[in-house]
Design a protein around this motif. Structure first.
Motif, PDB file in Angstrom:
ATOM      1  N   HIS A   2      12.437   5.610   0.231  1.00 28.84           N
ATOM      2  CA  HIS A   2      11.803   6.893   0.757  1.00 28.84           C
ATOM      3  C   HIS A   2       9.980   6.534   0.622  1.00 28.84           C
ATOM      4  CE1 HIS A   2      15.293   9.862   1.870  1.00 28.84           C
ATOM      5  NE2 HIS A   2      15.690   8.583   1.601  1.00 28.84           N
ATOM      6  N   PRO A   3       9.720   6.216   1.662  1.00 25.02           N
ATOM      7  CA  PRO A   3       7.768   7.038   1.399  1.00 25.02           C
ATOM      8  C   PRO A   3       6.780   7.797   0.926  1.00 25.02           C
ATOM      9  CG  PRO A   3       8.134   6.318   3.474  1.00 25.02           C
ATOM     10  CD  PRO A   3       9.432   6.275   3.204  1.00 25.02           C
TER      11      PRO A   3
ATOM     12  N   ASP B 291       0.545  -1.608   0.356  1.00 28.03           N
ATOM     13  CA  ASP B 291       0.025   0.071   0.102  1.00 28.03           C
ATOM     14  C   ASP B 291       0.824   1.342   0.051  1.00 28.03           C
ATOM     15  OD1 ASP B 291      -2.664   1.172   0.256  1.00 28.03           O
ATOM     16  OD2 ASP B 291      -1.911   1.874   2.503  1.00 28.03           O
ATOM     17  N   GLY B 292       0.924   2.358  -0.759  1.00 26.05           N
ATOM     18  CA  GLY B 292       1.411   3.757  -0.788  1.00 26.05           C
ATOM     19  C   GLY B 292       2.004   3.333  -1.776  1.00 26.05           C
ATOM     20  N   VAL B 293       3.422   4.501  -2.076  1.00 15.73           N
ATOM     21  CA  VAL B 293       4.274   4.121  -2.966  1.00 15.73           C
ATOM     22  C   VAL B 293       6.150   4.440  -2.136  1.00 15.73           C
ATOM     23  CG1 VAL B 293       5.037   5.967  -4.850  1.00 15.73           C
ATOM     24  CG2 VAL B 293       2.881   5.345  -4.986  1.00 15.73           C
ATOM     25  N   VAL B 294       6.961   3.952  -2.526  1.00 14.86           N
ATOM     26  CA  VAL B 294       8.081   4.209  -1.866  1.00 14.86           C
ATOM     27  C   VAL B 294       9.409   4.464  -2.646  1.00 14.86           C
ATOM     28  CG1 VAL B 294       9.969   2.988  -0.585  1.00 14.86           C
ATOM     29  CG2 VAL B 294       7.385   2.603  -0.048  1.00 14.86           C
ATOM     30  N   ASN B 295       9.818   5.407  -3.155  1.00 16.07           N
ATOM     31  CA  ASN B 295      10.879   5.151  -3.519  1.00 16.07           C
ATOM     32  C   ASN B 295      12.014   4.793  -3.261  1.00 16.07           C
ATOM     33  OD1 ASN B 295       9.816   6.862  -5.846  1.00 16.07           O
ATOM     34  ND2 ASN B 295      10.098   9.014  -4.559  1.00 16.07           N
ATOM     35  N   MET B 296      12.957   3.875  -3.778  1.00 18.69           N
ATOM     36  CA  MET B 296      13.924   3.007  -3.278  1.00 18.69           C
ATOM     37  C   MET B 296      15.551   3.660  -3.174  1.00 18.69           C
ATOM     38  SD  MET B 296      14.536   0.880  -1.063  1.00 18.69           S
ATOM     39  CE  MET B 296      13.691  -0.115  -0.909  1.00 18.69           C
TER      40      MET B 296
ATOM     41  N   ILE C 209       4.528  -2.398   4.047  1.00 15.97           N
ATOM     42  CA  ILE C 209       5.381  -3.162   3.469  1.00 15.97           C
ATOM     43  C   ILE C 209       6.197  -3.992   3.923  1.00 15.97           C
ATOM     44  CG2 ILE C 209       8.088  -3.047   2.500  1.00 15.97           C
ATOM     45  CD1 ILE C 209       7.127   0.095   3.656  1.00 15.97           C
ATOM     46  N   LEU C 210       5.728  -5.363   3.431  1.00 18.42           N
ATOM     47  CA  LEU C 210       6.216  -6.784   3.680  1.00 18.42           C
ATOM     48  C   LEU C 210       7.611  -6.956   4.083  1.00 18.42           C
ATOM     49  CD1 LEU C 210       4.422  -9.242   4.303  1.00 18.42           C
ATOM     50  CD2 LEU C 210       5.249 -10.392   2.662  1.00 18.42           C
ATOM     51  N   VAL C 211       8.143  -7.172   4.528  1.00 22.61           N
ATOM     52  CA  VAL C 211       9.596  -7.186   4.266  1.00 22.61           C
ATOM     53  C   VAL C 211       9.794  -8.627   4.376  1.00 22.61           C
ATOM     54  CG1 VAL C 211      12.059  -6.488   5.172  1.00 22.61           C
ATOM     55  CG2 VAL C 211       9.974  -5.022   4.540  1.00 22.61           C
TER      56      VAL C 211
ATOM     57  N   GLY D 220      21.387   5.461  -7.345  1.00 24.88           N
ATOM     58  CA  GLY D 220      20.225   5.241  -8.004  1.00 24.88           C
ATOM     59  C   GLY D 220      18.061   5.107  -7.771  1.00 24.88           C
ATOM     60  N   MET D 221      17.679   5.542  -8.447  1.00 25.34           N
ATOM     61  CA  MET D 221      16.073   5.590  -7.767  1.00 25.34           C
ATOM     62  C   MET D 221      15.204   4.769  -8.399  1.00 25.34           C
ATOM     63  SD  MET D 221      13.406   6.668  -6.989  1.00 25.34           S
ATOM     64  CE  MET D 221      12.738   8.600  -8.262  1.00 25.34           C
ATOM     65  N   THR D 222      14.336   3.399  -7.150  1.00 19.32           N
ATOM     66  CA  THR D 222      13.068   2.984  -8.538  1.00 19.32           C
ATOM     67  C   THR D 222      12.146   3.320  -7.577  1.00 19.32           C
ATOM     68  OG1 THR D 222      14.860   1.204  -9.476  1.00 19.32           O
ATOM     69  CG2 THR D 222      12.734   0.464  -8.814  1.00 19.32           C
ATOM     70  N   ARG D 223      11.103   3.980  -8.685  1.00 16.72           N
ATOM     71  CA  ARG D 223       9.927   3.607  -7.745  1.00 16.72           C
ATOM     72  C   ARG D 223       8.730   2.865  -7.940  1.00 16.72           C
ATOM     73  NH1 ARG D 223       6.139   8.523  -7.834  1.00 16.72           N
ATOM     74  NH2 ARG D 223       3.671   7.941  -7.645  1.00 16.72           N
ATOM     75  N   LEU D 224       8.633   2.539  -6.356  1.00 16.06           N
ATOM     76  CA  LEU D 224       7.717   1.181  -6.269  1.00 16.06           C
ATOM     77  C   LEU D 224       6.266   0.991  -5.736  1.00 16.06           C
ATOM     78  CD1 LEU D 224      10.196  -0.337  -3.935  1.00 16.06           C
ATOM     79  CD2 LEU D 224      10.081  -1.042  -6.184  1.00 16.06           C
ATOM     80  N   GLU D 225       5.244   1.128  -6.847  1.00 17.39           N
ATOM     81  CA  GLU D 225       3.918   1.196  -5.962  1.00 17.39           C
ATOM     82  C   GLU D 225       3.404  -0.314  -5.728  1.00 17.39           C
ATOM     83  OE1 GLU D 225       2.801   2.481  -9.654  1.00 17.39           O
ATOM     84  OE2 GLU D 225       3.425   4.176  -9.517  1.00 17.39           O
ATOM     85  N   PRO D 226       2.315  -0.053  -5.156  1.00 13.58           N
ATOM     86  CA  PRO D 226       1.495  -1.564  -5.120  1.00 13.58           C
ATOM     87  C   PRO D 226       1.629  -2.851  -5.859  1.00 13.58           C
ATOM     88  CG  PRO D 226       0.151  -0.494  -3.775  1.00 13.58           C
ATOM     89  CD  PRO D 226       1.169   0.593  -4.919  1.00 13.58           C
ATOM     90  N   GLY D 227       2.203  -3.788  -4.944  1.00 16.14           N
ATOM     91  CA  GLY D 227       2.467  -5.203  -6.115  1.00 16.14           C
ATOM     92  C   GLY D 227       3.759  -4.846  -6.405  1.00 16.14           C
TER      93      GLY D 227
END
Length: 104
Positions: free
Chosen positions: A88-89, A53-58, A95-97, A67-74
């Protein structure tokens, strides 16, 4: 048996975790709630990071480059042992870890 609805889990502080399982005392599965960035770190073993749920910039660092990768639900982020990263949410995220028990 139990059902966990990720959107219903809310922490009182950033990166609060709901323990779900610990396999053979070595690997943990936890649901995290956060609204704040973590810290740059390197895990003691591999990490699987699933945005529910939400968006996280990793953000990642490798060979002196960021570098940076945008992570969205799923989306799933896999860090191998030694991979430097920080999440960085963008607002609230759940997040499931899956990682080595006691890892950073």
């Amino acid at each position: 048996m139990r059902k966990i609805t990720a959107k219903e889990f809310t922490g009182s502080q950033a990166w609060e975790a709901l323990p779900i399982e610990k396999f053979s005392g070595q690997t943990t599965v936890r649901l995290h709630w956060t609204d704040q960035p973590y810290k740059w770190h390197v895990n003691d073993g591999p990490e699987v990071f699933v945005v529910l749920d939400g968006v996280v910039n990793m953000h990642t660092r490798s060979d002196g480059k960021e570098g940076m990768t945008r992570l969205e639900p799923g989306d799933i982020f896999h860090a191998e042992t030694g991979d430097e990263h920080v999440a960085h949410p963008q607002g609230v995220a759940r997040i499931l870890v899956v990682e080595v028990a006691g890892s950073v």
